[in-house]
Design an enzyme around this catalytic site. Structure first.
Site, PDB file in Angstrom:
ATOM      1  N   ASP A 129       0.802  -1.232   0.000  1.00 29.22           N
ATOM      2  CA  ASP A 129       0.000   0.000   0.000  1.00 29.22           C
ATOM      3  C   ASP A 129       0.835   1.283   0.000  1.00 29.22           C
ATOM      4  OD1 ASP A 129       1.051  -0.040   2.549  1.00 29.22           O
ATOM      5  OD2 ASP A 129      -0.862   0.038   3.608  1.00 29.22           O
ATOM      6  N   HIS A 130       2.118   1.207   0.301  1.00 27.90           N
ATOM      7  CA  HIS A 130       2.920   2.421   0.507  1.00 27.90           C
ATOM      8  C   HIS A 130       3.655   2.917  -0.743  1.00 27.90           C
ATOM      9  CE1 HIS A 130       2.166   2.454   4.756  1.00 27.90           C
ATOM     10  NE2 HIS A 130       3.121   3.326   5.004  1.00 27.90           N
ATOM     11  N   ASP A 194       3.504  -0.764  11.397  1.00 30.02           N
ATOM     12  CA  ASP A 194       3.039   0.557  10.991  1.00 30.02           C
ATOM     13  C   ASP A 194       2.401   1.193  12.219  1.00 30.02           C
ATOM     14  OD1 ASP A 194       2.263   2.182   8.228  1.00 30.02           O
ATOM     15  OD2 ASP A 194       0.870   2.553   9.871  1.00 30.02           O
ATOM     16  N   ARG A 476      -1.908  12.664  10.121  1.00 35.95           N
ATOM     17  CA  ARG A 476      -0.619  13.254  10.470  1.00 35.95           C
ATOM     18  C   ARG A 476      -0.363  14.429   9.535  1.00 35.95           C
ATOM     19  NH1 ARG A 476       3.065   8.326  11.551  1.00 35.95           N
ATOM     20  NH2 ARG A 476       1.952   8.286  13.529  1.00 35.95           N
ATOM     21  N   SER A 671       5.771   7.813  12.766  1.00 36.01           N
ATOM     22  CA  SER A 671       5.710   6.485  12.166  1.00 36.01           C
ATOM     23  C   SER A 671       6.572   5.473  12.903  1.00 36.01           C
ATOM     24  CB  SER A 671       6.147   6.545  10.702  1.00 36.01           C
ATOM     25  OG  SER A 671       5.295   7.375   9.954  1.00 36.01           O
ATOM     26  N   ARG A 673       8.598   3.462  11.581  1.00 31.55           N
ATOM     27  CA  ARG A 673       9.701   3.064  10.700  1.00 31.55           C
ATOM     28  C   ARG A 673      11.006   2.819  11.457  1.00 31.55           C
ATOM     29  NH1 ARG A 673       9.133   8.679   7.477  1.00 31.55           N
ATOM     30  NH2 ARG A 673       7.036   7.871   7.587  1.00 31.55           N
TER      31      ARG A 673
END
Length: 782
Positions: A129-130, A194, A476, A671, A673
């Protein structure tokens, strides 16, 4: 309550008349699990085990339990002996499943491959999806993404097949919407790579965002550690109506708690007002709980969740949840660490921003505040959708406003984009006419993907540096997040308010009171939005985009080309030398807000998420240097020249000079990440010393063998100068609860000695000593 687990023994996929449906054959009197084999081998529901653990813990603690405590403690590896104290002890948990989006799954799967294990131990999925950039429209952008990212998608698909991980192809939709539609259910514990994984709390799930190394632990069958969360209660009374939406609940809570007010806590919604919110509305609220730093958020099981389970083909799971409802709601008399009360009947529509999601304003005030603050009033673009607000209900309410404008000959004055959350949502809003109404009012329907929400937006209408305003239904709105333009003022609100402001074309418009003017001169007010909670007909599932892992993937080949600039196999990090860390350089002393977007930017950098060395070229390029208030401009103490942060770090590493980063409050918010932790480790960093950390980032740093440390006295931040050398003492006796000492040597030879605190436990100290959690895992296999 029944003492046995009601059984649904077989769950199989039936494809009929173009629709995917989950059909369950039940044997309600047998003591077995609920099989969910439609997805992955071994996937199951077992409320009996959850109930047993809850009863063990309740007897031990001798007090009523909150809902989040029930589900978290219900997943304890050892409920009989686990030390449980909210906010202090570390829990060892057994989550039910793992989910990864494609940008984070690359590094997670590379780490899993490095572990040497043959197959995942728990049901796991990858969701593409990213990596789809919004440029023209859904179909064109999806095809372009498939071509550009073929190497990465092939890696993820083959790695999933080899190691037993389900694979949702590009175009399937956003990970969190897919989880809500398919995998979340009341009482499940799911971890996802995520930060917005908490979306599943709208279906009574404990869904927690983590870094890839945490996911590897769970996929490897190792108990997963989490500091025992505190519990913040939000009591809802009254009922939503008119222009007020579920999004306004979390916008209000964000204004109360700020971006770090939920750190270390689960936010648990309860009270009579809950029943006025749809299941997908509850998911919206839980999703954006990530913006207050919360571990996760959750709602109690109710009839709105039951209806959603029914509509998404999981009626038998709802039937089972009804039997075990006592496990899925808080105990009467349970205590919260903090309690907030919100009367939904009095709650106003809100809009938060710019530049931070906790700057809350009633929509009725935003025009005046914007004028006073010098924010651009003209709305250039309105964007609806994203993982936060892309449900059928969201799209229907937005379409109801668009239809009112169209009926009077009006279209949006601003550009307008629509992002469906999943292929199922896209297909259903196309069938039911919502998508066409949104196009007719001026909208462009984008691909079922994250798109502009994460910076995947090829925006052409303004130049970089041009001051402008956008309004979104995203979660965000950090500086430059959506379009890489630091001058873009991004505001977060509900899809309904976005649509109204896009039609009006200005922030200075209160849809509850202000009038629009039709082309014929007629003035009219928008009627409050309406929309069905769920489609009256069944969902249209659209295209089947799911790849089931084979029962035996051992023969599948997963290739990583050594010459690739997108993928790179991992080399183990070096182990701790056994000595204190002496005379390290201050790479950068960061000033102010430093999110994971500042530490490891997304947007164009997403394509390097599977290549650690290449993506390390974005390390801290968005952080503000306290020495000169500049971005990506720091002094190289070896040469005396100024350069980019990654370049100076590489020079230090090549010359054997270890370094640290010094930061401010809530360092690493945003995030999940883990690249924000991997990159400093890869480029020679040893410690990150700050006033306070965001939860996920602190854990990610520990996982990669770095030292996340906090000033015992926040004022000590001011003692550190950019050209100082710093030594960290006491590592030979590194122990839980025992502070470390830092000796700061200034350029003039003078020194300061300060105390640094940490939150390491014994297991995490082992990660540091082995060089990383992955190294430690491999050590324990031998």
């Amino acid at each position: 309550m029944a003492s046995y687990c009601m059984t649904v023994s077989r769950l199989r996929l039936v494809l009929g008349d173009g629709a995917r449906r989950l059909h369950v054959t039940a044997a309600l009197n047998a003591k077995a699990k609920v099989s969910m084999s439609r997805f992955e081998p071994g996937s199951s529901i077992n409320y009996e085990a959850l109930n047993t653990n809850i009863n063990i813990v309740r007897k031990r603690l001798n007090r009523p339990l909150t809902l989040s405590e029930k589900i978290v403690y219900g997943h304890l590896d050892n409920p009989h002996e686990q030390d449980i104290e909210r906010g202090r002890t570390y829990l060892r948990l057994r989550p039910d499943r793992v989910a990864m989006q494609d940008a984070t799954a690359q590094m997670a799967m590379l780490q899993f491959i490095s572990s040497g294990l043959p197959k995942v131990a728990v049901p796991s999925t990858i969701h593409c999806d990213h990596l789809i950039e919004a440029q023209i429209g859904g179909a064109e952008d999806l095809q372009r993404a498939k071509e550009m990212n073929h190497e990465v998608y092939n890696f993820l698909a083959t790695a999933g097949a080899k190691y037993g991980v389900g694979f949702w192809k590009p175009g399937s939709g956003i990970i969190h919407q897919i989880i809500l539609e398919n995998y979340a259910y009341p009482g499940v514990m799911l971890i996802g790579t995520d930060s917005h994984t908490p979306n599943g709390g709208g279906l009574g799930s404990v869904c927690i965002g983590v870094g890839g190394a945490d996911a590897v632990d769970v996929m490897a069958g190792i108990p997963w550690e989490l500091k025992c969360p505190k519990v913040i209660g939000v009591k809802l009374t009254g009922a939503l109506s008119g222009w007020t939406s579920p999004k306004d609940v979390i916008l209000k809570v964000a204004g109360i708690l700020t971006v770090k007010g939920g750190t270390g806590a689960i936010v648990e919604y309860h009270g009579p007002g809950v029943d006025s919110i749809s299941c997908t509305g509850m998911a919206t609220i839980c999703n954006m709980g990530a913006e207050i730093g919360a571990t996760t958020s959750i709602f109690p099981y109710n009839h709105r969740m039951k209806t959603y389970l029914d509509k998404t083909g999981r009626a038998e799971i709802a039937e089972l949840a009804d039997e075990y409802k006592e496990c899925l709601v808080p105990d009467p008399g349970c205590q919260y660490d903090q309690l907030i009360e919100i009367n939904l009947s009095e709650l106003q529509p809100h809009i938060n921003g710019p530049f931070t999601p906790d700057l809350a304003h009633p929509v009725s005030d935003i025009g005046a505040v914007a004028e006073k603050s010098g924010w651009p009033l003209e709305v250039k673009v309105g964007l609806i959708g994203s993982c936060t607000n892309s449900s059928y209900e969201d799209m229907g309410r937005a379409a109801s406003l668009a239809k009112q404008a169209l009926d009077r000959g009006l279209k949006c004055k601003a550009q307008f984009t629509v992002t469906p959350g999943s292929e199922q949502i896209r297909a259903t809003i196309e069938r039911d006419g919502y998508a066409q109404i949104l196009r007719d009012v001026g909208g462009v329907v984008l691909a079922n993907a994250c798109g502009p929400c994460i910076g995947q937006w090829d925006r052409q209408d303004v130049k970089k540096g041009e001051k402008n305003t956008i309004v979104t239904s995203f979660n965000r709105n950090f500086t430059a997040r959506n379009d890489a333009n630091p001058a873009t003022h991004a505001f977060v609100t509900s899809p309904e308010i976005v649509t109204a402001l896009a039609i009006a074309g200005t922030l200075n418009f209160n849809p509850e009171k202000d009038f629009l003017t039709a082309p014929n001169g007629e003035k009219f007010k928008l009627v409050p939005p309406t929309g069905d909670e769920l489609p009256s007909r069944d969902f249209d599932p659209g295209q089947d985009t799911y790849q089931h892992p084979p029962s035996d993937g051992s023969g599948v080949s997963v290739d990583v080309n050594p010459a690739s600039n997108r993928l790179q196999l991992l080399e183990p990090f070096d182990k701790w030398s056994g000595k204190d860390l002496e005379n390290m350089a201050i790479l950068i002393k960061v000033k102010g807000k430093c999110t994971t977007d500042h530490i490891s930017a997304a947007g164009p950098w997403l394509k390097f998420r599977g290549h650690l060395d290449n993506i390390s070229n974005n390390m801290l390029i968005g952080a503000v240097n306290s020495e000169n208030d500049a971005v990506n401009k720091i002094k190289n103490v070896l040469t005396g020249e100024y350069g980019g942060v990654p370049d100076v770090a590489r020079h230090y590493k090549a010359n054997g000079l270890s370094w640290v980063v010094v930061g401010d409050e809530n360092y690493g918010e945003g995030s999940s990440r883990e690249h924000a932790a991997l990159e400093p480790r890869h480029l020679g960093g040893r410690a990150i010393i700050v006033k306070s950390f965001a939860r996920i980032h602190e854990t990610n740093l520990k996982k990669q063998g770095l030292l996340p440390l906090t000033f015992n006295d926040p004022a000590d931040y001011d003692k550190i100068r950019p050209d100082d050398k710093i030594s960290i003492k006491g590592l030979a006796t590194f122990a839980p609860g025992k502070p470390l000492t830092a000796v700061i040597t200034h350029g003039d030879g003078s020194q300061d000695t300060i105390q640094l605190n940490h939150s390491f436990n014994e297991t995490q100290i082992g990660w540091f000593q082995s060089g990383s959690a992955l190294n430690r895992m491999k050590d324990l296999q031998h």
